[in-house]
Scaffold this motif. Structure first.
Motif, PDB file in Angstrom:
ATOM      1  N   LEU A   1       0.833  -1.204   0.000  1.00 32.62           N
ATOM      2  CA  LEU A   1       0.000   0.000   0.000  1.00 32.62           C
ATOM      3  C   LEU A   1       0.868   1.255   0.000  1.00 32.62           C
ATOM      4  O   LEU A   1       0.657   2.185  -0.792  1.00 32.62           O
ATOM      5  CB  LEU A   1      -0.906  -0.028   1.240  1.00 32.62           C
ATOM      6  N   ALA A   2       1.877   1.259   0.873  1.00 32.53           N
ATOM      7  CA  ALA A   2       2.744   2.434   0.971  1.00 32.53           C
ATOM      8  C   ALA A   2       3.541   2.630  -0.318  1.00 32.53           C
ATOM      9  O   ALA A   2       3.707   3.755  -0.797  1.00 32.53           O
ATOM     10  CB  ALA A   2       3.683   2.286   2.165  1.00 32.53           C
ATOM     11  N   LEU A   3       4.021   1.536  -0.911  1.00 30.92           N
ATOM     12  CA  LEU A   3       4.789   1.651  -2.153  1.00 30.92           C
ATOM     13  C   LEU A   3       3.906   2.187  -3.278  1.00 30.92           C
ATOM     14  O   LEU A   3       4.328   3.038  -4.062  1.00 30.92           O
ATOM     15  CB  LEU A   3       5.361   0.286  -2.556  1.00 30.92           C
ATOM     16  N   ALA A   4       2.665   1.668  -3.343  1.00 30.12           N
ATOM     17  CA  ALA A   4       1.766   2.103  -4.415  1.00 30.12           C
ATOM     18  C   ALA A   4       1.448   3.587  -4.269  1.00 30.12           C
ATOM     19  O   ALA A   4       1.298   4.298  -5.259  1.00 30.12           O
ATOM     20  CB  ALA A   4       0.488   1.273  -4.396  1.00 30.12           C
ATOM     21  N   CYS A   5       1.346   4.057  -3.012  1.00 33.51           N
ATOM     22  CA  CYS A   5       1.031   5.473  -2.787  1.00 33.51           C
ATOM     23  C   CYS A   5       2.294   6.331  -2.751  1.00 33.51           C
ATOM     24  O   CYS A   5       2.217   7.555  -2.858  1.00 33.51           O
ATOM     25  CB  CYS A   5       0.259   5.646  -1.481  1.00 33.51           C
ATOM     26  N   GLY A   6       3.433   5.701  -2.560  1.00 29.69           N
ATOM     27  CA  GLY A   6       4.687   6.448  -2.623  1.00 29.69           C
ATOM     28  C   GLY A   6       5.104   7.097  -1.320  1.00 29.69           C
ATOM     29  O   GLY A   6       6.076   7.841  -1.291  1.00 29.69           O
ATOM     30  N   THR A   7       4.397   6.833  -0.233  1.00 29.41           N
ATOM     31  CA  THR A   7       4.803   7.419   1.043  1.00 29.41           C
ATOM     32  C   THR A   7       4.341   6.541   2.202  1.00 29.41           C
ATOM     33  O   THR A   7       3.312   5.868   2.115  1.00 29.41           O
ATOM     34  CB  THR A   7       4.232   8.844   1.211  1.00 29.41           C
TER      35      THR A   7
ATOM     36  N   ILE B   1      -5.173   3.576   7.545  1.00 32.81           N
ATOM     37  CA  ILE B   1      -5.266   2.658   6.409  1.00 32.81           C
ATOM     38  C   ILE B   1      -6.659   2.631   5.775  1.00 32.81           C
ATOM     39  O   ILE B   1      -6.772   2.705   4.545  1.00 32.81           O
ATOM     40  CB  ILE B   1      -4.778   1.249   6.818  1.00 32.81           C
ATOM     41  N   PRO B   2      -7.746   2.554   6.568  1.00 33.36           N
ATOM     42  CA  PRO B   2      -9.064   2.514   5.905  1.00 33.36           C
ATOM     43  C   PRO B   2      -9.290   3.726   5.010  1.00 33.36           C
ATOM     44  O   PRO B   2      -9.766   3.604   3.882  1.00 33.36           O
ATOM     45  CB  PRO B   2     -10.042   2.500   7.087  1.00 33.36           C
ATOM     46  N   LYS B   3      -8.883   4.899   5.490  1.00 31.02           N
ATOM     47  CA  LYS B   3      -9.064   6.115   4.696  1.00 31.02           C
ATOM     48  C   LYS B   3      -8.210   6.045   3.425  1.00 31.02           C
ATOM     49  O   LYS B   3      -8.670   6.368   2.326  1.00 31.02           O
ATOM     50  CB  LYS B   3      -8.657   7.327   5.553  1.00 31.02           C
ATOM     51  N   THR B   4      -6.951   5.605   3.571  1.00 29.99           N
ATOM     52  CA  THR B   4      -6.066   5.496   2.411  1.00 29.99           C
ATOM     53  C   THR B   4      -6.657   4.564   1.369  1.00 29.99           C
ATOM     54  O   THR B   4      -6.664   4.861   0.174  1.00 29.99           O
ATOM     55  CB  THR B   4      -4.696   4.941   2.851  1.00 29.99           C
ATOM     56  N   MET B   5      -7.151   3.413   1.848  1.00 26.10           N
ATOM     57  CA  MET B   5      -7.713   2.431   0.918  1.00 26.10           C
ATOM     58  C   MET B   5      -8.855   3.054   0.126  1.00 26.10           C
ATOM     59  O   MET B   5      -8.913   2.945  -1.095  1.00 26.10           O
ATOM     60  CB  MET B   5      -8.247   1.215   1.691  1.00 26.10           C
ATOM     61  N   ASP B   6      -9.768   3.699   0.839  1.00 26.98           N
ATOM     62  CA  ASP B   6     -10.953   4.259   0.190  1.00 26.98           C
ATOM     63  C   ASP B   6     -10.618   5.424  -0.721  1.00 26.98           C
ATOM     64  O   ASP B   6     -11.055   5.487  -1.865  1.00 26.98           O
ATOM     65  CB  ASP B   6     -11.948   4.769   1.257  1.00 26.98           C
ATOM     66  N   GLN B   7      -9.847   6.359  -0.178  1.00 20.84           N
ATOM     67  CA  GLN B   7      -9.727   7.645  -0.864  1.00 20.84           C
ATOM     68  C   GLN B   7      -8.544   7.726  -1.816  1.00 20.84           C
ATOM     69  O   GLN B   7      -8.532   8.561  -2.715  1.00 20.84           O
ATOM     70  CB  GLN B   7      -9.632   8.773   0.169  1.00 20.84           C
ATOM     71  N   ILE B   8      -7.518   6.902  -1.605  1.00 19.18           N
ATOM     72  CA  ILE B   8      -6.355   7.006  -2.494  1.00 19.18           C
ATOM     73  C   ILE B   8      -6.182   5.736  -3.317  1.00 19.18           C
ATOM     74  O   ILE B   8      -6.296   5.738  -4.531  1.00 19.18           O
ATOM     75  CB  ILE B   8      -5.064   7.297  -1.688  1.00 19.18           C
ATOM     76  N   PHE B   9      -5.967   4.616  -2.613  1.00 16.79           N
ATOM     77  CA  PHE B   9      -5.551   3.398  -3.300  1.00 16.79           C
ATOM     78  C   PHE B   9      -6.582   2.941  -4.329  1.00 16.79           C
ATOM     79  O   PHE B   9      -6.242   2.624  -5.472  1.00 16.79           O
ATOM     80  CB  PHE B   9      -5.291   2.304  -2.260  1.00 16.79           C
ATOM     81  N   MET B  10      -7.857   2.916  -3.935  1.00 19.41           N
ATOM     82  CA  MET B  10      -8.881   2.390  -4.834  1.00 19.41           C
ATOM     83  C   MET B  10      -9.131   3.308  -6.019  1.00 19.41           C
ATOM     84  O   MET B  10      -9.763   2.910  -6.990  1.00 19.41           O
ATOM     85  CB  MET B  10     -10.186   2.144  -4.072  1.00 19.41           C
ATOM     86  N   LYS B  11      -8.655   4.541  -5.931  1.00 20.70           N
ATOM     87  CA  LYS B  11      -8.859   5.459  -7.051  1.00 20.70           C
ATOM     88  C   LYS B  11      -7.660   5.501  -7.986  1.00 20.70           C
ATOM     89  O   LYS B  11      -7.667   6.213  -8.985  1.00 20.70           O
ATOM     90  CB  LYS B  11      -9.152   6.864  -6.510  1.00 20.70           C
ATOM     91  N   MET B  12      -6.601   4.760  -7.632  1.00 24.00           N
ATOM     92  CA  MET B  12      -5.416   4.769  -8.488  1.00 24.00           C
ATOM     93  C   MET B  12      -5.633   3.834  -9.670  1.00 24.00           C
ATOM     94  O   MET B  12      -6.468   2.931  -9.629  1.00 24.00           O
ATOM     95  CB  MET B  12      -4.186   4.330  -7.689  1.00 24.00           C
ATOM     96  N   ASP B  13      -4.836   4.056 -10.707  1.00 23.65           N
ATOM     97  CA  ASP B  13      -4.975   3.271 -11.930  1.00 23.65           C
ATOM     98  C   ASP B  13      -4.171   1.974 -11.784  1.00 23.65           C
ATOM     99  O   ASP B  13      -3.070   1.840 -12.308  1.00 23.65           O
ATOM    100  CB  ASP B  13      -4.458   4.108 -13.113  1.00 23.65           C
ATOM    101  N   LEU B  14      -4.733   1.034 -11.033  1.00 21.11           N
ATOM    102  CA  LEU B  14      -4.020  -0.215 -10.761  1.00 21.11           C
ATOM    103  C   LEU B  14      -4.887  -1.388 -11.191  1.00 21.11           C
ATOM    104  O   LEU B  14      -6.106  -1.264 -11.317  1.00 21.11           O
ATOM    105  CB  LEU B  14      -3.716  -0.327  -9.262  1.00 21.11           C
TER     106      LEU B  14
ATOM    107  N   ASN C   1      -7.132  -6.486  -5.208  1.00 21.25           N
ATOM    108  CA  ASN C   1      -7.627  -7.642  -4.453  1.00 21.25           C
ATOM    109  C   ASN C   1      -6.573  -8.151  -3.480  1.00 21.25           C
ATOM    110  O   ASN C   1      -6.893  -8.541  -2.358  1.00 21.25           O
ATOM    111  CB  ASN C   1      -8.018  -8.771  -5.411  1.00 21.25           C
ATOM    112  N   LEU C   2      -5.316  -8.140  -3.929  1.00 19.69           N
ATOM    113  CA  LEU C   2      -4.258  -8.647  -3.061  1.00 19.69           C
ATOM    114  C   LEU C   2      -4.166  -7.806  -1.791  1.00 19.69           C
ATOM    115  O   LEU C   2      -4.105  -8.339  -0.678  1.00 19.69           O
ATOM    116  CB  LEU C   2      -2.916  -8.625  -3.806  1.00 19.69           C
ATOM    117  N   VAL C   3      -4.171  -6.475  -1.959  1.00 22.84           N
ATOM    118  CA  VAL C   3      -4.030  -5.610  -0.786  1.00 22.84           C
ATOM    119  C   VAL C   3      -5.235  -5.771   0.138  1.00 22.84           C
ATOM    120  O   VAL C   3      -5.081  -5.854   1.367  1.00 22.84           O
ATOM    121  CB  VAL C   3      -3.829  -4.140  -1.222  1.00 22.84           C
TER     122      VAL C   3
END
Lengths: 435, 435
Positions: free
Chosen positions: A283-289, A296-309, A315-317
């Motif tokens: 998660l941290a690598l994908a977001c870069g910080t 984590i819940p906020k990151t997942m919802d607001q950043i990670f799930m909106k990235m072009d991955l 699913n893995l994360v």
């Protein structure tokens, strides 16, 4: 262009790049504390501790490790490096064999606890070697570091006393510390950097291609370790080494088993913790910080799930970080879930192996040629040995001189000197007494 | 010992073994038809066909391939080699680049069908390269072989007529054949053997460790090919190449697509056929003979299931060879089912890559040293050029001679000549104008 290369697991790099790599690695291998000490000091160099002075390590540790060279990032306090213990890591050469080793020294360790370290070492030594785990070679408790430093401070303070500027405060600090260091000896991987240095100093998000390469290698390592009934406990950006072509290796395995074991937690708990740490790392690598891990819940919802991955990565994360309905997945479940990616990475690994083999084929005869040319050169044209018949222009060695002239002194049709490497290599290939 | 090595996917071999490998490969690369022609002829050599004579291939094909050397097993009839077409495979060098190529020539091919070949080539060329598939480079239709052979037979028969021993029966045979050959150009892998030659000439059953290495590589290749919407159609002991360290590669891909396509069968049918062929291949390898394929149900019951093999291998063969209740599994299902084995093989591939890298590191500077020593050797001690000031003992090149003497003419404390390769390498490392 560069982005494309980084994303392509099949990218191997150029011939010249490979040579530069090896020269960088060689330079790292040869680096000594003295070289680092000669470098311009940091802005806050004035407040430099005694430890970081080039000659504050003993010349010989445990009777066989020498040329110790501190590898740590000196800008960080020692205590931040490993579970609150002050630790240092040194590159060292060994009197018994050729490769360099990484010595990880933990201070403030009670020597009476050495049994714990010994049993950790034994378990980890039994683990068969794995390409994504830095191999552990030895562990020992030593007073070499403290004895050396105490002696040095003594002599320093004596010198300073005689100069009339005594600083006795130094001595009690050292002597009050417990006298033992625990040292774990690992293989040294030249010019490898921690994942923290590679990706968490403002470099931005890691591309998905690279991420999968990391994930697959870490999962393979965990699979290997968990199958042996152990847990890695080092899935952390500061403990994973990254080297060329996105190769990663788990570093410092076994050290935590020697330092801190919570009896209330089972191996299964620690194994689960490995996988959760992997989820956090991805998660941290994908977001870069690393900051995104604070919530984590906020990151997942607001950043990670909106990235072009890809769906697979998401699913893995989710699989690694969410509370499952049933049992938490084992590393084998994870490996099964990403088997397609493992297959792709295996293709990349085969390809890289093939590329190395091609490069090696080009070079494989050159070592022999160098030895042969050195021998020929050392035999011929030694007029100073002329009194001995064997060395004279009529002796045995004269034949070699004639061959040397045949090798090098070719001329073109107008008798002008030419350099014909093909002729030289071809002629030398026919000489059988080379090695 | 040897058995253990063959079973261990991490076994890399010795330094000396690697060098021997490369010398064998180099010898294969340099082999010409003439070398093979010089070899003692087979017991039935008297009935040797014209084709197998060393000079029965044209010196140049398609204007750029030369030095053709027949690679086929000459003891077998041509027609048995590929779907009933008479085929030949030649190693050839190319005037345009350095590597050798394998030219697969199919005779009796109607040139009007070349569109089919062209479209097969196009589809296969678009497939990204894969480490377990022999890359296809080109396809062309040519009359070079026939023209050459006709001319040769003409001149032969003319010579024989003038000797009064005409054998006119030769000429009609050639001329009655259709004049075109289809040639597919593949990468040449030196010293690789077909799986048939490696395992089906009485060598006995293949060990399970080796089998898994083969299976994983073939499954990866099929996964790659099927994902591109194509079928390999070459899962056959005569079409799979085995080389060092159990590396396998699918050979002749695309050739059947160019020769024989049954319009009533879909790509899906051919893909299914690939997997069934894989099942048959694994069964035959495990039993050590192709004869067991005559009655597969009996073999499965009476031989295969009684062998000391892992459950995973048995399940895989059953999965591949039995009629499924639902749909026949895709290659992705198969890859998922053996994901644990893929992970192990990936570890082995990483390990082999690391080993190659270590070997390469040892050799990487030697090429430079050879060039440097050759240049120094070519400059110094050329008395024949003495009339030119530059070459004289006082000219520019004299400095190089002094350096040469410093390199090679070291003496010990009693002035005896010594050979010090370390001193030579060290001194040369400091010379920057090497390349």
């Amino acid at each position: 262009m560069e982005a494309e290369q980084a994303n392509n697991p099949f990218y191997f790099g150029t011939d010249a790049g490979l040579r530069r790599e090896y020269h960088e690695q060689k330079a790292c291998m040869l680096l000594t504390s003295r070289d680092l000490g000669d470098a311009p000091s940091a802005p806050d160099g004035s407040s430099c501790e005694v430890d970081s002075e080039p000659d504050s390590v003993p010349p010989l540790v445990q009777g066989k490790y020498y040329n110790l060279c501190l590898l740590d990032d000196r800008s960080k306090p020692h205590t931040a490096r490993f579970c609150g213990y002050p630790t240092y890591v040194f590159k060292a050469l060994c009197t018994e064999d050729i490769p360099a080793y990484a010595l990880r020294r933990v201070d403030g360790f009670r020597l009476t606890n050495f049994d714990l370290a010994q049993s950790a070492l034994e378990r980890w030594s039994r683990l068969p070697p794995h390409p994504s785990v830095v191999a552990i070679r030895q562990a020992f408790a030593t007073q070499d570091f403290f004895t050396y430093q105490r002696d040095r401070e003594h002599s320093l303070s004596r010198r300073q006393s005689s100069n009339g500027s005594a600083q006795p405060s130094h001595i009690p600090r050292s002597l009050s510390t417990e006298g033992g260091s625990l040292v774990f000896v690992y293989d040294y991987h030249a010019n490898a950097a921690t994942m923290e240095a590679c990706h968490f100093q403002g470099q931005g998000p890691v591309r998905e291609g690279v991420l999968w390469s990391y994930i697959v290698q870490i999962v393979l390592a965990l699979r290997h370790i968990h199958a042996a009934g152990m847990a890695a406990r080092v899935i952390d950006p500061t403990k994973i080494l990254v080297s060329y072509r996105n190769r990663v290796r788990l570093n410092c395995v076994g050290l935590l088993d020697a330092l801190k074991v919570d009896p209330s937690r089972s191996v299964r708990d620690y194994q689960m913790q490995d996988l959760i740490s992997l989820g956090r790392l991805v998660l941290a690598l994908a977001c870069g910080t690393l900051e995104v891990l604070a919530d984590i819940p906020k990151t997942m919802d607001q950043i990670f799930m909106k990235m072009d991955l890809s769906m697979e990565l998401r699913n893995l994360v989710v699989m690694l970080l969410s509370k499952p309905v049933g049992a938490y997945p084992s590393v084998h479940d994870i490996a099964g879930a990403i088997s397609g990616r493992i297959a792709t990475q295996m293709e990349a690994a085969l390809h890289v192996g093939d590329c190395f083999e091609e490069e090696l084929k080009k070079e494989v005869d050159n070592g022999r040629l160098v030895r042969l040319l050195s021998k020929i050169g050392s035999i011929v044209d030694r007029p100073s040995c002329g009194s001995d018949h064997n060395w004279a222009e009529t002796g045995d060695r004269y034949v070699v001189k004639l061959f040397r002239d045949y090798l090098f002194h070719q001329v073109d049709e107008e008798s002008r000197p030419v350099l014909d490497i093909g002729h030289i290599a071809d002629s030398l290939a026919k000489v059988t007494k080379a090695d």
